[in-house]
Design an enzyme around this catalytic site. Structure first.
Site, PDB file in Angstrom:
ATOM      1  N   CYS A  75       0.764  -1.196   0.000  1.00 21.54           N
ATOM      2  CA  CYS A  75       0.000   0.000   0.000  1.00 21.54           C
ATOM      3  C   CYS A  75       0.834   1.305   0.000  1.00 21.54           C
ATOM      4  O   CYS A  75       0.631   2.115  -0.864  1.00 21.54           O
ATOM      5  CB  CYS A  75      -0.884  -0.038   1.216  1.00 21.54           C
ATOM      6  SG  CYS A  75      -2.295   0.962   1.029  1.00 21.54           S
ATOM      7  N   TRP A 116      -0.924  -3.825   2.541  1.00 22.46           N
ATOM      8  CA  TRP A 116      -2.342  -4.213   2.556  1.00 22.46           C
ATOM      9  C   TRP A 116      -2.380  -5.530   1.805  1.00 22.46           C
ATOM     10  O   TRP A 116      -2.077  -5.568   0.607  1.00 22.46           O
ATOM     11  CB  TRP A 116      -3.157  -3.127   1.865  1.00 22.46           C
ATOM     12  CG  TRP A 116      -4.634  -3.313   1.883  1.00 22.46           C
ATOM     13  CD1 TRP A 116      -5.502  -2.957   2.879  1.00 22.46           C
ATOM     14  CD2 TRP A 116      -5.451  -3.856   0.826  1.00 22.46           C
ATOM     15  NE1 TRP A 116      -6.788  -3.252   2.521  1.00 22.46           N
ATOM     16  CE2 TRP A 116      -6.794  -3.807   1.266  1.00 22.46           C
ATOM     17  CE3 TRP A 116      -5.196  -4.381  -0.428  1.00 22.46           C
ATOM     18  CZ2 TRP A 116      -7.860  -4.254   0.486  1.00 22.46           C
ATOM     19  CZ3 TRP A 116      -6.258  -4.827  -1.207  1.00 22.46           C
ATOM     20  CH2 TRP A 116      -7.571  -4.762  -0.743  1.00 22.46           C
ATOM     21  N   ASN A 141       4.593  -2.000  -4.233  1.00 21.38           N
ATOM     22  CA  ASN A 141       3.146  -1.804  -4.375  1.00 21.38           C
ATOM     23  C   ASN A 141       2.747  -2.356  -5.723  1.00 21.38           C
ATOM     24  O   ASN A 141       3.452  -2.141  -6.709  1.00 21.38           O
ATOM     25  CB  ASN A 141       2.780  -0.312  -4.357  1.00 21.38           C
ATOM     26  CG  ASN A 141       2.810   0.252  -2.962  1.00 21.38           C
ATOM     27  OD1 ASN A 141       2.947  -0.485  -1.988  1.00 21.38           O
ATOM     28  ND2 ASN A 141       2.671   1.558  -2.864  1.00 21.38           N
ATOM     29  N   GLY A 142       1.579  -3.015  -5.782  1.00 24.51           N
ATOM     30  CA  GLY A 142       1.116  -3.567  -7.050  1.00 24.51           C
ATOM     31  C   GLY A 142       1.039  -5.077  -6.973  1.00 24.51           C
ATOM     32  O   GLY A 142       1.023  -5.656  -5.874  1.00 24.51           O
ATOM     33  N   GLU A 193     -24.820   6.272  -2.982  1.00 26.85           N
ATOM     34  CA  GLU A 193     -23.666   6.795  -2.250  1.00 26.85           C
ATOM     35  C   GLU A 193     -23.952   6.825  -0.743  1.00 26.85           C
ATOM     36  O   GLU A 193     -23.085   6.514   0.075  1.00 26.85           O
ATOM     37  CB  GLU A 193     -23.299   8.190  -2.793  1.00 26.85           C
ATOM     38  CG  GLU A 193     -22.255   8.965  -2.012  1.00 26.85           C
ATOM     39  CD  GLU A 193     -20.881   8.285  -1.906  1.00 26.85           C
ATOM     40  OE1 GLU A 193     -20.649   7.241  -2.532  1.00 26.85           O
ATOM     41  OE2 GLU A 193     -20.052   8.809  -1.136  1.00 26.85           O
ATOM     42  N   LYS A 235     -21.745   4.816   2.062  1.00 25.42           N
ATOM     43  CA  LYS A 235     -21.105   5.445   3.226  1.00 25.42           C
ATOM     44  C   LYS A 235     -21.408   4.645   4.473  1.00 25.42           C
ATOM     45  O   LYS A 235     -20.537   4.374   5.278  1.00 25.42           O
ATOM     46  CB  LYS A 235     -21.598   6.897   3.432  1.00 25.42           C
ATOM     47  CG  LYS A 235     -21.082   7.920   2.473  1.00 25.42           C
ATOM     48  CD  LYS A 235     -19.610   8.240   2.596  1.00 25.42           C
ATOM     49  CE  LYS A 235     -18.727   7.346   1.806  1.00 25.42           C
ATOM     50  NZ  LYS A 235     -18.469   7.541   0.427  1.00 25.42           N
ATOM     51  N   HIS A 287     -39.956  -4.147  -7.456  1.00 25.10           N
ATOM     52  CA  HIS A 287     -39.520  -5.298  -8.256  1.00 25.10           C
ATOM     53  C   HIS A 287     -38.625  -6.239  -7.465  1.00 25.10           C
ATOM     54  O   HIS A 287     -37.918  -7.053  -8.046  1.00 25.10           O
ATOM     55  CB  HIS A 287     -38.803  -4.814  -9.523  1.00 25.10           C
ATOM     56  CG  HIS A 287     -39.670  -3.968 -10.406  1.00 25.10           C
ATOM     57  ND1 HIS A 287     -40.744  -4.475 -11.088  1.00 25.10           N
ATOM     58  CD2 HIS A 287     -39.642  -2.640 -10.672  1.00 25.10           C
ATOM     59  CE1 HIS A 287     -41.337  -3.501 -11.763  1.00 25.10           C
ATOM     60  NE2 HIS A 287     -40.691  -2.363 -11.516  1.00 25.10           N
ATOM     61  N   LYS A 301      -7.320   3.133   0.962  1.00 25.59           N
ATOM     62  CA  LYS A 301      -7.709   4.422   0.386  1.00 25.59           C
ATOM     63  C   LYS A 301      -7.440   4.455  -1.107  1.00 25.59           C
ATOM     64  O   LYS A 301      -8.194   5.047  -1.873  1.00 25.59           O
ATOM     65  CB  LYS A 301      -6.944   5.540   1.099  1.00 25.59           C
ATOM     66  CG  LYS A 301      -7.302   6.944   0.629  1.00 25.59           C
ATOM     67  CD  LYS A 301      -8.725   7.329   1.016  1.00 25.59           C
ATOM     68  CE  LYS A 301      -9.135   8.688   0.503  1.00 25.59           C
ATOM     69  NZ  LYS A 301     -10.605   8.843   0.499  1.00 25.59           N
TER      70      LYS A 301
END
Ligand code: F6R
Length: 608
Positions: A2, A74, A100-101, A481, A485, A504, A603
């Site tokens: 990360c 991460w 990273n990756g 949205e 959250k 439906h 993030k």
């Protein structure tokens, strides 16, 4: 993935690496580690969990080293553990790598290296890199790194050091961000500029397939064909990466409260009131091409996708373009016909989301005009797009996106207004939009001044285990949205739905234990929304409504109502989402959740 931070200079490296790692914590991670070289010895410290644990572990370590590399991990390949944390090393423990990756061909490489006698310790894909470098090392680390990255498939931002080579750190970028920080006789590298903020504001953004070699006398940058490159040093404004909580309990709450300013920053200097139009300097180089496009496809992920979903309605309303909004992770696999009359607009806070990057690379191959709305300056998406607009909203540290969402909506409106004014939008319609935009900061302040009441309502709902969020037209994305959250920070299941779809299927969920959040502003959909709310009431469902009018139609059937100020329908979602952000925040806080770093989330999602 990360976060990465590296130091090469004359000061003690460890405090700098730890400070940098702390500034990367917001990206989400599960373990951390660093590697420093002291008198030719590679000293590695790793810890599962927070950077503070790593800090405790380093106590007692002789810390004279003035160069080192560090990482927050991460987990992707292999569970969170000390062994899997980075740096990963070679057999001799001399070469350290942070990465990273994702290395897609790591199994194949691992098998090959094991056959040559390399012994692997971790479950990570990363570990093949130090072993590959060890295999290719013949006294020159640069050559070994170049030979090794040739064999890697996938994405990487890596930093490498070798215990026998004093003060040399090599970084390479392909698909995952890594930048060089330039100080006074000291050099840094990091995966994002926030990590470097206390040390320097001079940054060099590497592009894909570039490497930088840092030492105490300087740095140089090459491409992977071993050709030297001249790269510009960008001097960042302190406001681009200033991080502190300013007395708020969480970054998320601070960022919710920053929205009057971030919304204003999104349109500041970008309105020509006397002409009823917007002015976007970042789009000027492509304005003639933009005037001729007939189709716009918006690609993004998560919250940025919901901004794009609303963007579709905004563009449909203000322009004559055909509009599609696509999840970036799906777009790249579709057989779409794209050409120079199509523009593909990527929306991304981080500018590094792997799915979005992959989608626009695909669109570029097919000749589409690439546009971006990006918050983080100089990032991969900002680099690859032909033109774009920055949010200028400052860093967003809370993993749950809040201020960037509303900022993205403002910029989408500015873009649509710009194009629409070349088409059918009149001066007076343009002026009405500008007036409404400039009224938003004050209206957001008004909502925020009622945060205590919203908190009280949230506490009443904090024990429920599932929620439905419904809205129509412009507020269908608001429902999506709002639900996102709540679920991401409180771990309560919440489903966002277009209200018309409720009958439906999801209506079968409704009973007294399954409340609905209904976004019901006074617009052309109000009567239909009220009918849907009646259907919920008839099944004993509780209703919390968000509206912009004290009409009895809504108040009469709602258990609780939050009234927000009124603006024009296309901008109303910017006001409607604010109480929903607060609602999610207060419920998560009440439940004791780790709001700024929700479990399992990062993030910046730099893997597909
Ligand atoms: C949710 C959230 C994510 C991001 C998504 C895209 O609160 O933050 O859903 O919106 O991962 O990220 P960016 O905008 O950086 O491309």
């Amino acid at each position: 993935m990360c976060g990465i931070i590296c130091y090469c200079g004359h000061k003690q490296a460890v405090p700098i690496l730890i400070e940098g790692l702390k500034r990367l914590e917001y990206r989400g991670y599960d373990s951390a580690g660093f590697s420093i070289v002291d008198k030719g010895k590679n000293k590695i410290v790793k810890a599962k969990g927070r950077v503070s644990r790593l800090e405790e572990k380093k106590i007692g370590l002789a810390m004279n080293s003035t160069f080192g590399i560090a990482h927050t991990r991460w987990a992707t390949h292999g569970k969170p553990s000390e062994i899997n944390a980075h740096p990963q090393t070679d057999c001799a423990n001399k070469i350290s790598v942070v990465h990273n990756g994702i290395i897609e061909n790591y199994l194949e490489l691992k098998k090959e290296l094991e056959e040559k006698g390399h012994r692997f310790k971790s479950e990570t894909d990363t570990e093949v890199i130090p072993h590959l470098i060890e295999e290719n090392f013949d006294g020159d680390l640069e050559v070994a790194v170049l030979k090794s990255v040739e064999r890697l498939r996938g994405t990487f931002g890596i930093a490498v050091l070798h215990a026998d080579i004093d003060h040399q750190i090599i970084i390479v970028k392909r698909g995952s961000p890594i930048i060089v920080g330039v100080g006074k006789n000291e050099y840094f590298a990091a995966s994002d500029s926030n990590a470097l903020a206390p040390f320097t504001n001079k940054m060099i953004y590497l592009s894909d397939d570039e490497m930088a070699v840092l030492n105490t006398s300087g740095y140089y940058i090459k491409n992977l064909k071993n050709e030297l490159l001249e790269k510009k040093i960008e001097v960042l404004d302190a406001s681009e990466y200033k991080i502190d909580k300013r007395g708020f309990e969480h970054y998320m709450l601070k960022e919710i409260f920053e929205q009057p300013e971030s919304v204003q920053n999104a349109y500041r200097g970008r309105l020509i009131e006397s002409e009823g139009v917007s002015k976007l300097g970042g789009l000027e180089p492509v304005i003639n091409r933009l005037k001729n496009i007939n189709k716009l496809i918006i690609v993004s992920c998560g919250t940025s996708y919901y901004a794009g979903l609303l963007g579709r309605y905004i563009f449909e309303n203000l322009t004559e373009l055909n509009i599609e909004t696509e999840l970036a992770s799906e777009f790249r696999y579709r057989r779409l016909k794209l050409d120079e009359n199509v523009a593909v607009l990527a929306i991304s806070q981080s500018g590094e989301t792997a799915d979005t990057l992959a989608a626009i690379k695909e669109a570029k191959r097919k000749g589409a005009l690439l546009l971006g709305i990006v918050n983080t300056v100089g990032t991969s998406i900002a680099q690859i797009t032909d033109a774009g607009v920055y949010n200028h909203a400052g860093p967003e540290i809370g993993v749950a996106s809040t201020k960037i969402y509303t900022s993205q909506l403002v910029i989408l409106t500015l873009m649509a207004l710009l194009i629409g004014r070349y088409q059918h939008i009149s001066f007076s319609e343009g002026s009405e939009i500008i007036n409404a935009l400039t009224g938003l900061p004050g209206q957001i302040r008004e909502i925020l001044s009622n945060a205590k009441d919203i908190k009280e309502i949230a506490l009443k709902y904090s024990k429920y285990r599932g929620f439905l969020y419904i809205g129509r037209l412009y507020n269908y994305p608001t429902a999506m949205e709002g639900a996102l959250k709540l679920k991401e920070i409180s771990y309560i299941h919440a489903e966002g739905y277009p209200a018309g779809e409720m009958k439906h299927g999801p209506i079968s969920l409704i009973d007294k234990n399954f409340p609905t959040v209904a976004i019901a502003p006074d617009d052309l959909t109000l009567d239909k929304m009220v009918s849907n709310m009646q259907e919920i009431k008839a099944r004993n469902g509780k209703i919390l409504s968000i509206t912009n009018s004290a009409t009895q139609k809504v108040l009469g059937i709602s258990d609780d109502t939050i009234i927000v100020p009124k603006t024009i329908p296309i901008l109303q979602p910017i006001l409607n989402i604010i109480p929903l952000q607060l609602f999610a925040y207060y419920i998560a806080n009440e439940r004791g959740c780790d709001i700024d770093k929700p479990r399992n989330l990062a993030k910046s999602v730099t893997v597909e």
